[in-house]
Design an enzyme around this catalytic site. Structure first.
Site, mmCIF file in Angstrom:
data_model
loop_
_atom_site.group_PDB
_atom_site.id
_atom_site.type_symbol
_atom_site.label_atom_id
_atom_site.label_comp_id
_atom_site.label_asym_id
_atom_site.label_seq_id
_atom_site.Cartn_x
_atom_site.Cartn_y
_atom_site.Cartn_z
ATOM 1 N N LYS A 114 0.838 -1.210 0.000
ATOM 2 C CA LYS A 114 0.000 0.000 0.000
ATOM 3 C C LYS A 114 0.865 1.249 0.000
ATOM 4 O O LYS A 114 0.539 2.227 -0.674
ATOM 5 C CB LYS A 114 -0.932 0.024 1.213
ATOM 6 C CG LYS A 114 -2.112 -0.907 1.094
ATOM 7 C CD LYS A 114 -3.136 -0.600 2.177
ATOM 8 C CE LYS A 114 -4.293 -1.571 2.179
ATOM 9 N NZ LYS A 114 -5.182 -1.381 3.327
ATOM 10 N N LYS A 196 -4.876 -10.839 -6.515
ATOM 11 C CA LYS A 196 -6.108 -11.112 -5.738
ATOM 12 C C LYS A 196 -7.214 -10.112 -6.092
ATOM 13 O O LYS A 196 -6.928 -8.956 -6.436
ATOM 14 C CB LYS A 196 -5.780 -11.140 -4.246
ATOM 15 C CG LYS A 196 -6.012 -9.866 -3.548
ATOM 16 C CD LYS A 196 -5.853 -9.877 -2.065
ATOM 17 C CE LYS A 196 -5.865 -8.392 -1.702
ATOM 18 N NZ LYS A 196 -5.952 -8.012 -0.365
ATOM 19 N N LYS A 199 -10.761 -4.862 -3.126
ATOM 20 C CA LYS A 199 -11.814 -3.859 -2.946
ATOM 21 C C LYS A 199 -11.413 -2.549 -3.617
ATOM 22 O O LYS A 199 -12.237 -1.855 -4.193
ATOM 23 C CB LYS A 199 -12.046 -3.628 -1.465
ATOM 24 C CG LYS A 199 -13.468 -3.871 -1.044
ATOM 25 C CD LYS A 199 -13.679 -3.369 0.366
ATOM 26 C CE LYS A 199 -13.742 -4.537 1.326
ATOM 27 N NZ LYS A 199 -13.086 -4.293 2.600
#
Ligand code: TYM
Length: 340
Positions: A114, A196, A199
């Protein structure tokens, strides 16, 4: 005194909840409600570790709570609450910060991923797993049902608990176990089966199936799913067949069938086109009643608020006394009046 095992888990209200979140985590939350004592949390404080639009975050927090209820979380059996409504989570995080070595946080894979994507990284992003540890440890949770990507954070919570116990009082914190489902623990993006389902990319068309997508959109996403140039429909860990494997995994997790039965269902398929439509159909059928329940809950905001207010009270009744004990152990003087 209850002898049930205690469960804690959380989900962020940033972005749209997708099939990976459901199959990797929420499905297990729902399934364990009768035999466990459950705390499920909409972790809004975690979401603000990266920039959020305040109006959107407020909407998504309530929408996610409604979606969890629609997915089968029963407030009579489980405590459902919003993290920021129970202020001891943030306080507990501070206390745990003071026993957590910086190096443990800098090693976290999710922090590295991130922070690489942000121009400027807030301290909250680094501290994120300590807040998660506070969530879990303040409830004396034995089990933490999560998808594969959260395993490292739960392991860190174990390490922090052990360190605190060692410094202050052996066996004060329960050492929690991550519970990862055998199927659906890591759904991959439909547009890229090597990464993956996420969201933060759920708004990208064709990446994820969001639980609120309409049937047309779901069919379109599956039809565009990336597969391979072959035609064999079977489970496989060959990286070449990751796309087909992902589709079969979704079908398996939604239907609850065995690998052999799933493969048998597609034995007469004429190619990947039939596979994609077959998977889309079971997902559409599965989501239809859930979407209807979601809508009904969103149409009654007073009832939703009532459920969340009760949840916050129940959560605080467990976590406030634990925080008080932590403070005492650490040498803080408790205020004479009030219960904190
Ligand atoms: P979050 O909001 O990213 O995800 C919620 C749950 O969904 C799982 N998940 C997946 N499972 C399978 N396939 C995928 N592609 C996929 N993507 C996500 C996640 O593993 C998770 O279980 N840090 C946590 C929230 C949290 C928490 C906690 C969890 C805060 N405090 C305490 C457990 C206990 C998170 O960001 O989850």
């Amino acid at each position: 005194m209850t002898t049930k095992k205690r469960v804690f888990s959380g989900i962020q209200p940033s972005g749209n909840i997708h099939l990976g979140n459901y199959l990797g985590a929420v499905k297990n939350w729902v399934a364990g409600q009768d035999e466990k004592e459950n705390f499920f949390c909409v972790v809004d404080l975690h979401s603000i570790t990266v920039p959020q639009d305040p109006v959107e975050l407020r909407f998504q927090t309530r929408a996610l709570a409604a979606m969890l209820l629609a997915a089968g979380i029963d407030p009579k059996k489980s405590t459902l609450f919003v993290q920021s409504h129970v202020t001891v989570h943030a306080e507990g995080c501070w206390l745990l910060n003071c026993v957590t070595p910086l190096g443990w946080l800098q090693r976290m894979t999710q922090f590295k991923d991130k922070s690489a994507k942000q121009a400027s990284v807030g301290v909250g992003l680094l501290d994120y797993p300590v807040l998660q540890a506070a969530d879990i440890l303040l409830y004396d949770a034995h089990e933490v049902p999560v998808g594969e990507d959260q395993k490292q954070h739960v392991e860190l919570a174990r390490d922090i608990a052990q360190r605190f116990n060692h410094i202050y009082e052996e066996e004060f914190f329960i050492i929690p176990e991550p519970k990862i489902p055998p199927t659906g623990a890591r759904l991959m993006g439909l547009d890229d089966p090597t990464a993956k389902m996420s969201k933060s990319l759920a708004h990208v068309r064709g990446h994820a199936v969001r639980l609120l997508d309409d049937p047309k959109e779901i069919m379109r996403s599956f039809k565009k799913a990336v597969t391979d140039s072959g035609n064999e429909i079977r489970f496989s860990d060959d990286p070449e067949k990751a796309g087909v494997n992902n589709l079969l995994g979704i079908y398996k997790a939604v239907t609850g069938k065995s690998n052999a039965d799933v493969e048998a269902d597609f034995a007469n398929a004429r190619g990947y086109g039939d596979l994609k439509v077959g998977v889309a159909e079971v997902v559409i059928d599965f989501l239809a009643p859930l979407q209807a329940r979601y809508q009904a809950l969103m149409d009654d905001p007073a009832e939703l608020d009532r459920i969340l207010a009760i949840g916050a009270e129940q959560a605080a009744a467990v976590s406030q006394p634990k925080l008080r004990e932590m403070k005492e152990m650490m040498g803080l003087v408790l205020p004479v009046s009030g219960n904190r």
